[in-house]
Design an enzyme around this catalytic site. Structure first.
Site, PDB file in Angstrom:
ATOM      1  N   CYS A   1      -0.296  -6.642   0.283  1.00 55.18           N
ATOM      2  CA  CYS A   1      -0.060  -5.996  -0.117  1.00 55.18           C
ATOM      3  C   CYS A   1      -1.193  -4.522  -0.183  1.00 55.18           C
ATOM      4  O   CYS A   1      -1.227  -4.484  -1.392  1.00 55.18           O
ATOM      5  CB  CYS A   1       0.717  -6.076  -1.223  1.00 55.18           C
ATOM      6  SG  CYS A   1       2.046  -7.015  -0.938  1.00 55.18           S
ATOM      7  N   ALA A   2      -1.749  -4.419   0.587  1.00 58.31           N
ATOM      8  CA  ALA A   2      -3.158  -4.178   0.326  1.00 58.31           C
ATOM      9  C   ALA A   2      -3.590  -3.124   0.369  1.00 58.31           C
ATOM     10  O   ALA A   2      -4.205  -2.004  -0.253  1.00 58.31           O
ATOM     11  CB  ALA A   2      -4.129  -4.072   1.865  1.00 58.31           C
ATOM     12  N   ALA A   3      -2.556  -1.834   0.514  1.00 54.03           N
ATOM     13  CA  ALA A   3      -2.981  -0.296   0.350  1.00 54.03           C
ATOM     14  C   ALA A   3      -2.669   0.040  -1.092  1.00 54.03           C
ATOM     15  O   ALA A   3      -2.476  -1.150  -2.143  1.00 54.03           O
ATOM     16  CB  ALA A   3      -1.710   0.731   1.400  1.00 54.03           C
ATOM     17  N   PRO A   4      -3.822   1.001  -1.080  1.00 53.74           N
ATOM     18  CA  PRO A   4      -3.989   2.209  -0.718  1.00 53.74           C
ATOM     19  C   PRO A   4      -5.427   1.555  -0.411  1.00 53.74           C
ATOM     20  O   PRO A   4      -6.976   1.850   0.732  1.00 53.74           O
ATOM     21  CB  PRO A   4      -4.618   3.349  -1.227  1.00 53.74           C
ATOM     22  CG  PRO A   4      -4.450   2.735  -2.788  1.00 53.74           C
ATOM     23  CD  PRO A   4      -3.562   1.901  -2.363  1.00 53.74           C
TER      24      PRO A   4
ATOM     25  N   ASP B   1      -0.216  -4.540   4.868  1.00 55.00           N
ATOM     26  CA  ASP B   1       0.727  -3.580   4.048  1.00 55.00           C
ATOM     27  C   ASP B   1       2.206  -3.199   4.598  1.00 55.00           C
ATOM     28  O   ASP B   1       1.505  -2.856   6.521  1.00 55.00           O
ATOM     29  CB  ASP B   1       0.031  -2.575   3.241  1.00 55.00           C
ATOM     30  CG  ASP B   1       0.566  -1.599   2.208  1.00 55.00           C
ATOM     31  OD1 ASP B   1       0.452  -1.707   1.090  1.00 55.00           O
ATOM     32  OD2 ASP B   1       1.696  -0.452   3.414  1.00 55.00           O
TER      33      ASP B   1
ATOM     34  N   ASP C   1       5.266  -6.568   7.475  1.00 55.42           N
ATOM     35  CA  ASP C   1       6.039  -7.708   5.874  1.00 55.42           C
ATOM     36  C   ASP C   1       5.965  -8.940   5.375  1.00 55.42           C
ATOM     37  O   ASP C   1       5.349  -9.858   6.021  1.00 55.42           O
ATOM     38  CB  ASP C   1       6.794  -7.499   5.978  1.00 55.42           C
ATOM     39  CG  ASP C   1       8.289  -7.782   4.750  1.00 55.42           C
ATOM     40  OD1 ASP C   1       7.603  -7.884   4.171  1.00 55.42           O
ATOM     41  OD2 ASP C   1       9.571  -7.280   4.873  1.00 55.42           O
TER      42      ASP C   1
ATOM     43  N   ASP D   1      -1.224  -8.728  -4.354  1.00 55.91           N
ATOM     44  CA  ASP D   1      -1.092  -7.665  -5.535  1.00 55.91           C
ATOM     45  C   ASP D   1       0.119  -7.127  -5.281  1.00 55.91           C
ATOM     46  O   ASP D   1       1.048  -6.057  -4.696  1.00 55.91           O
ATOM     47  CB  ASP D   1      -2.450  -6.664  -5.224  1.00 55.91           C
ATOM     48  CG  ASP D   1      -2.279  -5.149  -6.096  1.00 55.91           C
ATOM     49  OD1 ASP D   1      -1.338  -4.956  -6.926  1.00 55.91           O
ATOM     50  OD2 ASP D   1      -2.735  -4.511  -5.956  1.00 55.91           O
TER      51      ASP D   1
ATOM     52  N   CYS E   1       0.199  -4.622 -11.533  1.00 52.65           N
ATOM     53  CA  CYS E   1       0.196  -3.336 -12.203  1.00 52.65           C
ATOM     54  C   CYS E   1       1.471  -3.178 -13.321  1.00 52.65           C
ATOM     55  O   CYS E   1       1.967  -1.944 -13.531  1.00 52.65           O
ATOM     56  CB  CYS E   1      -0.662  -2.037 -12.265  1.00 52.65           C
ATOM     57  SG  CYS E   1       0.683  -1.243 -10.620  1.00 52.65           S
TER      58      CYS E   1
END
Length: 452
Positions: free
Chosen positions: A270-273, A293, A319, A338, A391
């Protein structure tokens, strides 16, 4: 003191950029109506014409921060909600002018130009007189109307009532500070690329460019005043990146105790951005890093960010929960997850999130987080480390998630971790702060190690 003369309204009906204020108010109301319809404010603002985008952005952010108060006031002025375009325009005006100390323009001017916006738009023209009557009454009875809404949870805290109650339950000693912090604009924080320079040297470069800041965390600088990125020395060359101080904790936490002189195999799921991806490569430049991502468009942003930093990674659009579609069967030394979440910790930067979310989202996202955590854990080498972060300040997406995982995975060791970081406005005094000097968004961090 409020100036109610027509002269004042005439003088201020055009913004400093030469755009009629009614036009900005009309566009802001469209943004607000779209957010209420479930669309992200970020994309809506990016679609605005360049000539009005800065003004619409400033007004939209302020409306979203005070939208709870606006809704409560509108309910006092008109018990039955008007059609969505009218309601959005009326609530936008109320959010902007309810408090003189916060208002970007005099209240009389905002009222005058809101009515003008209503008259010029076909979707609101038929109720321009209604908008005028509501707002003129508000000006006459403002003090009494505000007092009537002061005890309303929605108006007092400017978050959905379920959100306020959730934070009260999850953070009984901090809930007021958390909600108060969400109302203030977040500071602009930089991450210094330590492959190119040091925090001390970059502070000197900022000073030479007429900008000031102070150090935060390991390699961060909090600017005293936000600045356009093109004004930051060496930004285009990758000398610094814009990244919240809380987000800067992810990479050093994951790499804690690992030998970066080795060619570690790292997964950034889930790297973006790409902010955390870049930070990992700054700290561990020899790593074989896979940045994953699910969104191909967002993967392009990762690539662009890495190009600016002059770093390389294998960027894959896939995915993370379906490794059979992207994994090459080679285990990872370290994994950063993340995870998708409610984003309840970044309300200062994205005040629309509170109005986009539904209480049911927490449970639905928690299921996705648990699935990702369990799936990616199986890709980690014995002795390897995984950082789970969100977050979010909701316990179900942080502490609760990890407690459940540890109960079902006896090969997981919970290492010293920051846990929940709550967004609070802090004084620059390390003696009274958490593990960061300065302000940061809300996060949850857990560091897990797989038993040998």
């Amino acid at each position: 003191m409020l100036n109610n003369t027509p002269t004042h309204a005439t003088q201020n009906s055009t913004t400093p950029q030469g755009v009629p204020l009614w036009r900005l108010l009309h566009a802001t109301a469209q943004v607000v109506a779209a957010v209420k319809g479930g669309r992200s404010m970020t994309a809506l603002l990016e679609a605005q014409p360049p000539a009005i985008r800065p003004g619409v952005q400033a007004l939209s952010f302020q409306v979203m921060r005070w939208y709870g108060r606006a809704q409560a006031l509108r309910a006092q002025l008109a018990r039955k909600a008007p059609p969505p375009p009218v309601d959005a325009l009326l609530c936008s005006a109320l959010a902007l002018c309810w408090d003189d100390a916060l208002a970007p323009y005099a209240a009389f001017t905002l009222v005058d130009q809101t009515v003008e916006a209503a008259r010029k738009n076909k979707d609101t023209r038929g109720q321009a007189n209604f908008v005028n009557a509501c707002l003129r009454r508000f000006l006459r009875e403002r003090e009494a109307l505000i007092k009537q809404t002061d005890e309303d949870l929605l108006a007092r805290w400017n978050h959905p009532v379920w959100w306020v109650q959730k934070i009260q339950k999850d953070h009984p000693n901090e809930w007021q500070a958390i909600l108060t912090a969400s109302q203030a604009p977040a500071p602009m924080t930089l991450r210094v690329n330590t492959l190119q320079t040091t925090v001390t040297d970059y502070l000197a470069q900022l000073e030479s460019a007429g900008l000031k800041g102070h150090p935060v965390g390991l390699s961060g600088i909090e600017l005293h005043k936000a600045a356009a990125v093109h004004l930051l020395p060496g930004f285009a060359q990758g000398m610094v990146s814009v990244q919240d101080a809380g987000a800067q904790m992810a990479a050093p936490l994951l790499l804690q105790g690992l030998d970066c002189s080795q060619s570690l195999r790292i997964l950034d799921a889930c790297a973006a951005p790409g902010g955390k991806t870049g930070h990992l490569l700054e700290l561990c430049p020899t790593a074989q890093l896979v940045a994953l991502d699910v969104d191909p468009v967002r993967c392009e942003r990762v690539i662009q960010n890495l190009d600016r930093l002059q770093s390389k990674a294998q960027v894959v659009a896939a995915d993370a929960s379906k490794p059979e579609t992207w994994w090459d069967k080679s285990m990872f030394d370290a994994i950063l997850l993340d995870a998708p979440c409610t984003a309840s910790g970044i309300g200062r930067r994205h005040p629309d999130v509170r109005w986009l979310r539904r209480e049911s989202d927490i449970g639905q996202l928690a299921l996705i987080q648990a699935q990702l955590l369990q799936t990616l854990w199986s890709l980690l080498k014995p002795g390897g480390q995984l950082v789970y972060c969100t977050c979010s300040i909701f316990l179900a997406e942080g502490q609760g998630q990890i407690q459940t995982f540890l109960q079902h995975n006896t090969d997981a060791v919970f290492l010293a971790s920051p846990g929940h970081l709550t967004p609070q406005k802090r004084q620059i005094n390390p003696a009274v702060q958490d593990n960061l000097a300065g302000e940061h968004d809300g996060f949850y961090y857990a560091l897990l190690q797989k038993r040998l």
